[in-house]
Design an enzyme around this catalytic site. Structure first.
Site, PDB file in Angstrom:
ATOM      1  N   LYS A  24       0.845  -1.212   0.000  1.00 53.00           N
ATOM      2  CA  LYS A  24       0.000   0.000   0.000  1.00 53.00           C
ATOM      3  C   LYS A  24       0.876   1.257   0.000  1.00 53.00           C
ATOM      4  CE  LYS A  24      -0.316  -0.522   5.036  1.00 53.00           C
ATOM      5  NZ  LYS A  24      -1.165  -0.970   6.157  1.00 53.00           N
ATOM      6  N   TYR A  52      14.947  30.838   7.756  1.00 51.54           N
ATOM      7  CA  TYR A  52      13.672  31.398   8.235  1.00 51.54           C
ATOM      8  C   TYR A  52      13.621  31.455   9.761  1.00 51.54           C
ATOM      9  CZ  TYR A  52      11.694  30.838   3.544  1.00 51.54           C
ATOM     10  OH  TYR A  52      11.426  30.912   2.204  1.00 51.54           O
TER      11      TYR A  52
HETATM   12  C1  LIG Z   1      -0.351  -1.912   6.863  1.00 45.89           C
HETATM   13  C2  LIG Z   1      -0.908  -3.198   7.277  1.00 45.89           C
HETATM   14  C3  LIG Z   1      -0.087  -4.338   7.386  1.00 45.89           C
HETATM   15  C4  LIG Z   1       1.423  -4.254   7.306  1.00 45.89           C
HETATM   16  O1  LIG Z   1       1.895  -3.735   8.540  1.00 45.89           O
HETATM   17  P1  LIG Z   1       3.465  -3.607   8.873  1.00 45.89           P
HETATM   18  O2  LIG Z   1       3.478  -3.181  10.303  1.00 45.89           O
HETATM   19  O3  LIG Z   1       3.994  -2.560   7.963  1.00 45.89           O
HETATM   20  O4  LIG Z   1       4.086  -4.913   8.646  1.00 45.89           O
HETATM   21  C5  LIG Z   1      -0.697  -5.558   7.632  1.00 45.89           C
HETATM   22  N1  LIG Z   1      -2.038  -5.653   7.809  1.00 45.89           N
HETATM   23  C6  LIG Z   1      -2.857  -4.576   7.744  1.00 45.89           C
HETATM   24  C7  LIG Z   1      -4.304  -4.736   7.962  1.00 45.89           C
HETATM   25  C8  LIG Z   1      -2.319  -3.310   7.495  1.00 45.89           C
HETATM   26  O5  LIG Z   1      -3.121  -2.251   7.470  1.00 45.89           O
END
Ligand SMILES: *Cc1c(COP(=O)(O)O)cnc(C)c1O
Length: 389
Positions: free
Chosen positions: A48, A268
């Site tokens: 993702k 800044y």
């Molecule tokens: C993002 C996510 C993962 C992966 O999590 P990590 O901590 O990056 O390994 C797995 N399951 C779900 C439902 C997630 O939202």
């Protein structure tokens, strides 16, 4: 790719302010290490948010090449893009089914992790219209209280199998809330609740563990594990050493080196003041690239900020980070040690992703997902050596 390699390659003259290097061999090594840890379970790749900022296409292809066949993304849009890259992959949508959008999921062969009875109903309605059953996962609530079929809805679904007619359930999953803290009591609580739920779906692939969950032990692995951060070299844990191989490097180009007189300020808000004559180098990247403004230093707030590594030394960030520029204090380096065009390490072997995250007051996940599109991206390894700007 380390700074000296970039400096001595054709990239040296690229009109780029900063180089992001992504080591696909390290990514694959992390994938295989998890496969070893979770022996007997399938390892899905969580890709993702553009594979946590690293770039969906090269990461997805490298994982596929390493044998990964199941992928998880958050949204249907991400799923559609991934489908274009990997026509034969199994793709789950972790954020469930957006109201009224079931057709778009089906059009790309995406499997939503249905997270409420309303979502189940919509998926069933589409299956009925199509006159065939449609694959989907079921996401159950076990203690995170975020997304997932909960309480009475879960009981109803389990006790009345007709409620799922038309849905080909291919995954039963839930998500851990405190896996990064191995001793947290919520882990065991969620494990027990999940066991009870999965018992109602014999023969269906069950999945509970994210990256940190894989390290909680075999009883958390079930049939499929879902690592994200551990593939990308981030630390899945809080307060424990990072077991993963680093994947990402970030180098920024020096635009100029200048002298600043005692009593003058830099940047800044005049947040940095020269106590004595200072030499300041300016790097061609900033928060507009997704680098964290919280890494700036501010004398008024006694905020120390981050540091970079250059010419064998650490140099502190001097004052506020601008949208496109970062000033660093290189007074401690000998005169002439660095010059215009040189590269400073912002993430790498000396300034780790974990250090950057800690000093920015955040976690490696957020540092990675913020990695910007202005960086010149260099992918190495996994049968691929390409640059993508
Ligand atoms: C993002 C996510 C993962 C992966 O999590 P990590 O901590 O990056 O390994 C797995 N399951 C779900 C439902 C997630 O939202």
């Amino acid at each position: 790719m380390p700074a000296q390699d970039i400096a001595s390659s054709a990239l040296a003259s690229a009109p780029a302010g900063a180089f992001l290097t992504i080591d696909l061999d390290a990514l694959v090594a992390n994938y295989l290490a998890i496969r070893e840890l979770a022996k007997g379970s399938e390892v899905a790749g969580v890709v993702k948010a553009r594979a946590y900022g690293l770039g969906l296409a090269p990461v997805a292809r490298a994982l596929w090449g390493a044998g990964c066949r199941t992928f998880c993304v958050a949204t249907a849009g991400e799923g559609a893009t991934l489908r274009g890259l990997l026509p034969d992959a199994t793709i789950y949508i972790l954020s469930g089914l957006i109201a009224g959008a079931a057709d778009a999921y089906e059009a790309h062969g995406l499997r939503p992790c249905l997270s409420s009875l309303a979502e189940v109903e919509e998926w069933r309605a589409l299956a009925k219209r199509r006159g065939r059953s449609l694959s989907a996962g079921l996401q159950f609530e076990t203690g995170l209280n975020r997304l997932g079929i909960a309480g009475r809805e879960a009981e109803r679904l389990i006790s009345t199998p007709e409620a799922l007619s038309g849905v080909d359930v291919t995954l039963v999953m839930s998500h851990l809330g405190c896996a990064d803290e191995a001793d947290h009591p919520l882990n065991r609580h969620q494990l027990e609740r999940f066991r009870a739920i999965r018992a109602a779906f014999p023969g269906v692939t069950a999945s509970l563990a994210n990256s940190a969950g894989v390290h909680l032990g075999a009883e958390y692995h079930f049939d499929l594990v879902r690592p994200g951060i551990a593939l990308y070299g981030g630390n899945p844990f809080t307060g424990r050493a990072n077991p993963c191989r680093p994947v990402v490097g970030l180098q920024g180009r020096i635009l100029d080196v200048r002298e600043v007189a005692s009593g003058e300020t830099v940047g800044y808000g005049a947040a940095f003041e020269a106590k004595g004559p200072r030499r300041i180098a300016v790097i061609a990247m900033g928060y507009g690239d997704g680098f964290f403004r919280a890494l700036g230093s501010d004398r008024q707030r006694s905020h120390v900020g981050g540091r970079v590594h250059i010419a064998g030394h650490y140099a502190p960030i001097a004052g506020r980070i601008s949208m496109d520029l970062i000033s660093i204090d290189v007074t401690e380096l000998s005169e002439g040690a660095i010059k215009r065009g040189d590269l400073a390490e912002l993430i790498g072997p000396h300034v780790t992703l974990d250090e950057v995250a800690t000093r920015a007051g955040t976690i490696g996940y957020e540092v990675l997902t913020n990695l910007g599109d202005r960086y010149k991206r260099i992918y190495t390894g996994a049968g691929c050596s390409t640059t993508e700007s």
